[in-house]
Write an enzyme that holds these catalytic residues in place. Structure first.
Site, PDB file in Angstrom:
ATOM      1  N   HIS A 130       0.870  -1.176   0.000  1.00  0.00           N
ATOM      2  CA  HIS A 130       0.000   0.000   0.000  1.00  0.00           C
ATOM      3  C   HIS A 130       0.914   1.235   0.000  1.00  0.00           C
ATOM      4  O   HIS A 130       2.026   1.183   0.523  1.00  0.00           O
ATOM      5  CB  HIS A 130      -0.824  -0.055   1.294  1.00  0.00           C
ATOM      6  N   GLN A 210      -4.484  -4.929   7.016  1.00  0.00           N
ATOM      7  CA  GLN A 210      -5.495  -5.881   6.549  1.00  0.00           C
ATOM      8  C   GLN A 210      -5.538  -7.141   7.408  1.00  0.00           C
ATOM      9  O   GLN A 210      -6.592  -7.730   7.591  1.00  0.00           O
ATOM     10  CB  GLN A 210      -5.214  -6.283   5.089  1.00  0.00           C
ATOM     11  N   LYS A 233     -10.032  -0.792  10.620  1.00  0.00           N
ATOM     12  CA  LYS A 233     -10.093  -2.035   9.829  1.00  0.00           C
ATOM     13  C   LYS A 233     -10.409  -3.226  10.739  1.00  0.00           C
ATOM     14  O   LYS A 233     -10.486  -4.358  10.301  1.00  0.00           O
ATOM     15  CB  LYS A 233      -8.752  -2.303   9.138  1.00  0.00           C
TER      16      LYS A 233
HETATM   17  C1  LIG Z   1      -2.242  -2.873   3.586  1.00  0.00           C
HETATM   18  C2  LIG Z   1      -2.588  -1.485   4.048  1.00  0.00           C
HETATM   19  N1  LIG Z   1      -1.656  -0.723   4.611  1.00  0.00           N
HETATM   20  C3  LIG Z   1      -1.913   0.503   5.060  1.00  0.00           C
HETATM   21  C4  LIG Z   1      -3.167   1.064   4.949  1.00  0.00           C
HETATM   22  C5  LIG Z   1      -3.404   2.436   5.462  1.00  0.00           C
HETATM   23  O1  LIG Z   1      -4.294   2.431   6.533  1.00  0.00           O
HETATM   24  P1  LIG Z   1      -4.821   3.789   7.154  1.00  0.00           P
HETATM   25  O2  LIG Z   1      -5.327   4.609   5.997  1.00  0.00           O
HETATM   26  O3  LIG Z   1      -5.906   3.365   8.075  1.00  0.00           O
HETATM   27  O4  LIG Z   1      -3.683   4.435   7.846  1.00  0.00           O
HETATM   28  C6  LIG Z   1      -4.178   0.327   4.353  1.00  0.00           C
HETATM   29  C7  LIG Z   1      -5.515   0.896   4.146  1.00  0.00           C
HETATM   30  O5  LIG Z   1      -6.226   0.519   3.248  1.00  0.00           O
HETATM   31  C8  LIG Z   1      -3.885  -0.988   3.892  1.00  0.00           C
HETATM   32  O6  LIG Z   1      -4.829  -1.742   3.329  1.00  0.00           O
END
Ligand SMILES: Cc1ncc(COP(=O)(O)O)c(C=O)c1O
Length: 413
Positions: A130, A210, A233
């Site tokens: 991500h 996730q 999440k």
């Molecule tokens: C694998 C992964 N990492 C990081 C994030 C970032 O999470 P957040 O926006 O809650 O900080 C997400 C969000 O979709 C994710 O799916």
């Protein structure tokens, strides 16, 4: 393959659904079918009540007051830290740092742990990350000349472990990878990653954004050095997340942000810092969010992540069988070890149109690059449509999705 999730449910999904009032919503005149759990999860009433109760009965600030509601707020806040500690199998509450989310946690590590790094040092990530596990390291690279090394994945979306082993070299200072890919669903071999990295003395960070809601995670058993996740999440409130860090590492890390709560003494000449975890938690935190996260952990552990994961695996098998037989549909992300994420492209239909037309049926999926543009490039697509499941989803909802997709296609025929 036959899956008995339709006729012989071994998990009381209807009972679970009653805990989520939002599942009664009518969306576009149809009963809401929520298949966007990788973006954010729905909240059980118990979480909403915990947040509301804080505001109604004990909305003082934490760690500051000598009065009743401040003490209550502090007690609830620290109780939540203990719940997170137990949930992750960490050895001490000092290893649990509350942040704004996974993004906040990874940026904290990049800034604070990053101060130990210098020109030519390397961070190993993977092609399936991500953006929040890519960009903080690139920003660190701009500040300190640290280089990114990217481990490729195979055509099914599995990490190429033999390449990972080669990428971890004498200048590697951290291996930072997703435990589960948000766009593919791939579950990475966490124990093996730790083994490879530790054999070369390199610490490991898992982005568990996730993973946290879909599989049991025990940082002590895994032996990872950092782990980041977001409350939202995990059926908890938005705006709060967790960085787990191994104590020896956190002790050596300088504060990331300065402000209230993170100091021992302040003078204009010199400031000394508080002990962990306060050193890394400057300013008034998201108290209600942390308390809500504690309630979410109570809720999830009440059901049990092993049961949740088993049910979701059945649902994934059912959904995969249904979707892969639809003409013109290509699943992207078919690793052997997968969580319940179904990313797909539909021949002749842009993923955004898939998303909008499914929405008209009351079905919520995500359409886009999933904050994983390099991964989309790897598969030669600009975007995908993605159905991501949680334990409150049902086989009937998968059936509705499988019926709606050909209708979408027919509009473009
Ligand atoms: C694998 C992964 N990492 C990081 C994030 C970032 O999470 P957040 O926006 O809650 O900080 C997400 C969000 O979709 C994710 O799916």
């Amino acid at each position: 393959m036959t899956v008995d999730v339709v006729n012989k449910p071994n998990f009381d999904v209807e009972a679970v659904r009653r805990d989520f009032p939002i599942l009664g919503t009518m969306a576009r005149g149809k009963p809401l079918i929520y298949l966007d759990n990788a973006a954010t999860t729905l909240k059980p009433a118990a979480v909403v009540e915990a947040v509301t109760n804080y505001y109604l009965t004990s909305s003082g600030n934490v760690h500051r007051g000598v009065h009743y509601i401040s003490e209550e707020a502090t007690r609830l806040y620290e109780e939540a830290r203990e719940k997170v500690r137990r949930f992750l199998g960490a050895s001490a509450p000092e290893e649990i740092i509350f942040t704004s989310g996974t993004t906040g946690a990874i940026n904290l590590v990049a800034h604070s742990f990053g101060t130990h790094l210098s020109e030519g040092d390397e961070i190993v990530i993977s092609e399936m990350e991500h953006h929040s596990n890519i960009v903080p390291w690139q920003l660190l690279g701009e500040r300190r000349g640290v280089k990114l090394k990217v481990c490729p994945i195979d055509d099914r979306g599995a990490l190429r472990m033999e390449v990972l082993a080669q990428l971890i070299g004498p200048r590697t200072r951290l291996v930072a990878v997703a435990a589960i890919s948000n766009a593919l669903g791939t579950i990475n071999p966490l124990a093996q990653i730790v083994e490879l990295a530790h054999a070369k003395g390199v610490p490991v960070l898992f982005d568990a954004a996730q993973a946290v809601a879909h599989m049991p995670l025990d940082v002590t058993k895994l032996g990872c050095d950092f782990l980041a996740f977001s409350s939202h999440k995990l059926f908890g409130p938005t705006g709060v997340g967790v960085l787990y860090g191994r104590r020896e590492l956190l002790e050596k890390m300088p504060p990331f942000m300065g402000g209230g709560d993170m100091i021992r003494t302040v003078s204009f000449e010199k400031t000394t810092y508080a002990d962990l975890p306060a050193k890394l938690e400057a300013g008034t935190p998201d108290i209600a969010g942390v308390i809500g996260l504690g309630a979410a952990i109570d809720y999830v552990t009440g059901i049990g992540l092993t049961a949740i994961s088993a049910y979701e695996q059945e649902l994934l098998a059912y959904a995969t069988e249904k979707l892969e037989t639809l003409p013109g549909l290509r699943l992207i992300g078919t690793a052997a070890h997968k969580a319940a994420v179904l990313s797909f492209e539909l021949a002749g239909v842009h993923p955004h149109d898939v998303g909008s037309l499914l929405d008209a049926e009351g079905i919520a999926v995500r359409a886009g690059h999933h904050c994983a543009q390099p991964l989309m490039r790897r598969f030669g697509v600009p975007a995908t449509a993605r159905a991501s499941l949680a334990f409150y989803n049902t086989a009937a909802e998968i059936d509705a999705l499988a019926r709606a997709i050909p209708k979408v296609q027919a509009l473009f025929a």
